[in-house]
Motif scaffolding. Structure first.
Motif, PDB file in Angstrom:
ATOM      1  N   LEU A  42       0.823  -1.205   0.000  1.00  0.00           N
ATOM      2  CA  LEU A  42       0.000   0.000   0.000  1.00  0.00           C
ATOM      3  C   LEU A  42       0.858   1.256   0.000  1.00  0.00           C
ATOM      4  N   MET A  43       1.959   1.236   0.757  1.00  0.00           N
ATOM      5  CA  MET A  43       2.818   2.405   0.813  1.00  0.00           C
ATOM      6  C   MET A  43       3.470   2.688  -0.540  1.00  0.00           C
ATOM      7  N   LEU A  44       3.913   1.660  -1.224  1.00  0.00           N
ATOM      8  CA  LEU A  44       4.536   1.870  -2.528  1.00  0.00           C
ATOM      9  C   LEU A  44       3.515   2.377  -3.547  1.00  0.00           C
ATOM     10  N   ARG A  45       2.301   1.879  -3.482  1.00  0.00           N
ATOM     11  CA  ARG A  45       1.255   2.366  -4.383  1.00  0.00           C
ATOM     12  C   ARG A  45       0.904   3.806  -4.073  1.00  0.00           C
ATOM     13  N   ARG A  46       0.913   4.154  -2.802  1.00  0.00           N
ATOM     14  CA  ARG A  46       0.506   5.491  -2.374  1.00  0.00           C
ATOM     15  C   ARG A  46       1.572   6.532  -2.677  1.00  0.00           C
ATOM     16  N   LEU A  47       2.829   6.189  -2.459  1.00  0.00           N
ATOM     17  CA  LEU A  47       3.896   7.180  -2.502  1.00  0.00           C
ATOM     18  C   LEU A  47       4.837   7.036  -3.689  1.00  0.00           C
ATOM     19  N   ALA A  69      11.128  -2.965  -9.768  1.00  0.00           N
ATOM     20  CA  ALA A  69      12.214  -2.438 -10.594  1.00  0.00           C
ATOM     21  C   ALA A  69      12.193  -0.921 -10.723  1.00  0.00           C
ATOM     22  N   GLN A  70      11.058  -0.272 -10.443  1.00  0.00           N
ATOM     23  CA  GLN A  70      10.973   1.174 -10.658  1.00  0.00           C
ATOM     24  C   GLN A  70      11.597   1.994  -9.540  1.00  0.00           C
ATOM     25  N   LEU A 196      -5.399  -0.065   6.535  1.00  0.00           N
ATOM     26  CA  LEU A 196      -4.820  -1.203   5.826  1.00  0.00           C
ATOM     27  C   LEU A 196      -5.714  -1.659   4.677  1.00  0.00           C
ATOM     28  N   ASP A 197      -6.667  -0.813   4.290  1.00  0.00           N
ATOM     29  CA  ASP A 197      -7.547  -1.127   3.172  1.00  0.00           C
ATOM     30  C   ASP A 197      -6.978  -0.551   1.883  1.00  0.00           C
ATOM     31  N   THR A 198      -7.315  -1.181   0.771  1.00  0.00           N
ATOM     32  CA  THR A 198      -6.737  -0.756  -0.506  1.00  0.00           C
ATOM     33  C   THR A 198      -7.153   0.661  -0.890  1.00  0.00           C
ATOM     34  N   HIS A 199      -8.331   1.122  -0.463  1.00  0.00           N
ATOM     35  CA  HIS A 199      -8.772   2.461  -0.852  1.00  0.00           C
ATOM     36  C   HIS A 199      -7.878   3.534  -0.248  1.00  0.00           C
ATOM     37  N   PHE A 200      -7.218   3.226   0.890  1.00  0.00           N
ATOM     38  CA  PHE A 200      -6.350   4.213   1.524  1.00  0.00           C
ATOM     39  C   PHE A 200      -5.103   4.459   0.694  1.00  0.00           C
ATOM     40  N   ALA A 201      -4.762   3.551  -0.189  1.00  0.00           N
ATOM     41  CA  ALA A 201      -3.578   3.719  -1.023  1.00  0.00           C
ATOM     42  C   ALA A 201      -3.705   4.903  -1.957  1.00  0.00           C
ATOM     43  N   ARG A 202      -4.941   5.397  -2.187  1.00  0.00           N
ATOM     44  CA  ARG A 202      -5.120   6.537  -3.090  1.00  0.00           C
ATOM     45  C   ARG A 202      -4.854   7.864  -2.413  1.00  0.00           C
ATOM     46  N   ARG A 203      -4.658   7.879  -1.106  1.00  0.00           N
ATOM     47  CA  ARG A 203      -4.504   9.138  -0.376  1.00  0.00           C
ATOM     48  C   ARG A 203      -3.053   9.628  -0.410  1.00  0.00           C
TER      49      ARG A 203
END
Length: 203
Positions: A42-47, A69-70, A196-203
């Motif tokens: 989630l952190m990598l998706r978010r940030l 890899a990114q 810890l929910d996937t929707h929080f990754a958008r914040r």
């Protein structure tokens, strides 16, 4: 000249029975491993995709992976937490640097951006944690490198105070206080808040 901002996420390769031992003792090794993987993902998706900074992963063990890899990969090396952070903080190219942990579900893009903005006017910034430690440490790294990690009582309620004492006389900013997940109670609180929910990754 505009210098690149560097966000460094300190993380351990998620592996059964390795890391988060206190949490694992209370909720089980399988659930603790699931938390490690979920929180990091989630952190990598978010940030990780934010163009306002370059994201690095400071990893342990040094030879682990595969990692995404990114992101740039920085080996933590040996030593206590302070020695490893001091080492990693010197590795990226010039520019302000913010180190965060991977077990703090409440970190958002805006909190990271706030940390970097504060480094425009301060030598260092800290994000206090509820247990007396900190979830973030930011270093301006110019005109000279100053590491606040000597003689710090890590994993105690004194970690932040000890680090601040190392910077007496310097300009330091404090960010929002957040909770890291080290035991069952903090784990349950973070999950109930939806962090810890996937929707929080958008914040």
């Amino acid at each position: 000249m505009s210098l690149t901002r560097h966000l460094v996420i300190f993380t351990r390769w998620p592996r059964y029975g390795a890391g988060k031992r206190r949490l694992a003792a209370e909720i089980g090794a399988t659930e603790a491993l699931r938390f490690q993987r979920t929180a990091l993902s989630l952190m990598l998706r978010r940030l990780g995709a934010d163009l306002r900074w370059t994201t690095w992963l400071a990893v342990t063990p040094d030879r682990s992976g595969p990692w995404p890899a990114q992101f740039g990969i920085l080996p933590q090396g040996q030593g206590n937490l302070g020695q490893r952070m001091a080492r990693v903080a010197r590795l990226p190219p010039p520019g302000p640097l913010l180190i965060i942990g991977s077990d703090i579900p409440g970190i958002t893009r805006e909190r990271v951006a706030h940390g970097f903005r504060a480094l425009g006017d301060h030598t260092a910034v800290f994000g206090p944690a509820t247990d007396g430690g900190y979830w973030a440490v930011g270093l301006r790294r110019r005109p000279r490198f100053m590491a606040p990690f000597d003689k710090v009582r890590w994993s105690t309620e004194h970690a932040l105070a000890d680090s601040l004492a190392n910077l007496t006389g310097s300009s330091v900013a404090l960010l929002d206080m957040l909770e890291d997940v080290d035991d069952a109670r903090s784990f349950v609180r973070q999950r109930r808040q939806g962090l810890l929910d996937t929707h929080f990754a958008r914040r």
